[in-house]
Scaffold this motif. Sequence first.
Motif, PDB file in Angstrom:
ATOM      1  N   GLN A 181       0.822  -1.206   0.000  1.00 51.39           N
ATOM      2  CA  GLN A 181       0.000   0.000   0.000  1.00 51.39           C
ATOM      3  C   GLN A 181       0.857   1.257   0.000  1.00 51.39           C
ATOM      4  O   GLN A 181       0.590   2.204  -0.751  1.00 51.39           O
ATOM      5  CB  GLN A 181      -0.933   0.003   1.208  1.00 51.39           C
ATOM      6  N   VAL A 182       1.898   1.271   0.811  1.00 50.91           N
ATOM      7  CA  VAL A 182       2.805   2.420   0.847  1.00 50.91           C
ATOM      8  C   VAL A 182       3.510   2.581  -0.495  1.00 50.91           C
ATOM      9  O   VAL A 182       3.664   3.692  -1.002  1.00 50.91           O
ATOM     10  CB  VAL A 182       3.821   2.275   2.003  1.00 50.91           C
ATOM     11  N   ALA A 183       3.924   1.472  -1.100  1.00 47.67           N
ATOM     12  CA  ALA A 183       4.613   1.535  -2.387  1.00 47.67           C
ATOM     13  C   ALA A 183       3.715   2.126  -3.470  1.00 47.67           C
ATOM     14  O   ALA A 183       4.158   2.954  -4.271  1.00 47.67           O
ATOM     15  CB  ALA A 183       5.087   0.140  -2.796  1.00 47.67           C
ATOM     16  N   VAL A 184       2.462   1.726  -3.492  1.00 52.14           N
ATOM     17  CA  VAL A 184       1.534   2.248  -4.501  1.00 52.14           C
ATOM     18  C   VAL A 184       1.277   3.743  -4.276  1.00 52.14           C
ATOM     19  O   VAL A 184       1.300   4.538  -5.220  1.00 52.14           O
ATOM     20  CB  VAL A 184       0.209   1.448  -4.487  1.00 52.14           C
ATOM     21  N   ILE A 185       1.072   4.122  -3.025  1.00 51.90           N
ATOM     22  CA  ILE A 185       0.798   5.524  -2.726  1.00 51.90           C
ATOM     23  C   ILE A 185       2.001   6.401  -3.083  1.00 51.90           C
ATOM     24  O   ILE A 185       1.849   7.459  -3.702  1.00 51.90           O
ATOM     25  CB  ILE A 185       0.420   5.684  -1.235  1.00 51.90           C
ATOM     26  N   VAL A 186       3.196   5.964  -2.732  1.00 49.98           N
ATOM     27  CA  VAL A 186       4.390   6.750  -3.035  1.00 49.98           C
ATOM     28  C   VAL A 186       4.634   6.799  -4.539  1.00 49.98           C
ATOM     29  O   VAL A 186       4.983   7.853  -5.091  1.00 49.98           O
ATOM     30  CB  VAL A 186       5.611   6.185  -2.278  1.00 49.98           C
ATOM     31  N   ALA A 187       4.446   5.686  -5.244  1.00 49.66           N
ATOM     32  CA  ALA A 187       4.649   5.670  -6.696  1.00 49.66           C
ATOM     33  C   ALA A 187       3.671   6.605  -7.394  1.00 49.66           C
ATOM     34  O   ALA A 187       4.056   7.353  -8.304  1.00 49.66           O
ATOM     35  CB  ALA A 187       4.505   4.249  -7.226  1.00 49.66           C
ATOM     36  N   VAL A 188       2.417   6.602  -6.983  1.00 48.84           N
ATOM     37  CA  VAL A 188       1.427   7.506  -7.585  1.00 48.84           C
ATOM     38  C   VAL A 188       1.764   8.959  -7.251  1.00 48.84           C
ATOM     39  O   VAL A 188       1.676   9.846  -8.110  1.00 48.84           O
ATOM     40  CB  VAL A 188       0.003   7.133  -7.119  1.00 48.84           C
ATOM     41  N   GLY A 189       2.199   9.208  -6.017  1.00 53.89           N
ATOM     42  CA  GLY A 189       2.584  10.565  -5.631  1.00 53.89           C
ATOM     43  C   GLY A 189       3.776  11.078  -6.423  1.00 53.89           C
ATOM     44  O   GLY A 189       3.797  12.235  -6.852  1.00 53.89           O
ATOM     45  N   VAL A 190       4.766  10.231  -6.630  1.00 54.67           N
ATOM     46  CA  VAL A 190       5.941  10.630  -7.411  1.00 54.67           C
ATOM     47  C   VAL A 190       5.551  10.899  -8.861  1.00 54.67           C
ATOM     48  O   VAL A 190       6.011  11.865  -9.473  1.00 54.67           O
ATOM     49  CB  VAL A 190       7.048   9.561  -7.309  1.00 54.67           C
ATOM     50  N   LEU A 191       4.694  10.058  -9.431  1.00 54.46           N
ATOM     51  CA  LEU A 191       4.256  10.292 -10.813  1.00 54.46           C
ATOM     52  C   LEU A 191       3.443  11.583 -10.941  1.00 54.46           C
ATOM     53  O   LEU A 191       3.604  12.318 -11.906  1.00 54.46           O
ATOM     54  CB  LEU A 191       3.448   9.095 -11.317  1.00 54.46           C
ATOM     55  N   LEU A 192       2.578  11.860  -9.971  1.00 50.62           N
ATOM     56  CA  LEU A 192       1.832  13.125  -9.999  1.00 50.62           C
ATOM     57  C   LEU A 192       2.772  14.315  -9.893  1.00 50.62           C
ATOM     58  O   LEU A 192       2.607  15.315 -10.608  1.00 50.62           O
ATOM     59  CB  LEU A 192       0.810  13.166  -8.860  1.00 50.62           C
ATOM     60  N   ASP A 193       3.747  14.217  -9.008  1.00 49.81           N
ATOM     61  CA  ASP A 193       4.718  15.300  -8.861  1.00 49.81           C
ATOM     62  C   ASP A 193       5.512  15.498 -10.145  1.00 49.81           C
ATOM     63  O   ASP A 193       5.720  16.620 -10.583  1.00 49.81           O
ATOM     64  CB  ASP A 193       5.653  14.991  -7.695  1.00 49.81           C
ATOM     65  N   THR A 194       5.930  14.396 -10.751  1.00 50.09           N
ATOM     66  CA  THR A 194       6.743  14.489 -11.963  1.00 50.09           C
ATOM     67  C   THR A 194       5.942  15.015 -13.146  1.00 50.09           C
ATOM     68  O   THR A 194       6.385  15.913 -13.857  1.00 50.09           O
ATOM     69  CB  THR A 194       7.326  13.109 -12.312  1.00 50.09           C
TER      70      THR A 194
END
Length: 93
Positions: A36-49
């Motif tokens: 769950q943490v991995a998915v949330i962080v990956a989506v957050g990084v993609l949104l930021d990028t």
Amino acid sequence: MLRALAVTGGVITSAGVVLAATFSALNVLPLVPSVQVAVIVAVGVLLDTMLVRSLLVPAFALDLGARTWWPSRLTRSSAAPVHARPLERTLHL
């Protein structure tokens, strides 16, 4: 300023995609909270990028103009341009 944003855009986007892929690789772990943490962080990084660094930062830089570099000496009118300043003397021992 636009040239600098255009040159660094590809590097920033590719680094964000690689970082998101790295966090997505944690999805293979058998622990549910880590997935769950991995998915949330990956989506957050993609949104930021994709959203913030590709669209919002250049838009704000264009909107602010020279004020983008406010704390630096580049915006002070009394300072001479960097290329017009005399070379500083160096101490040779």
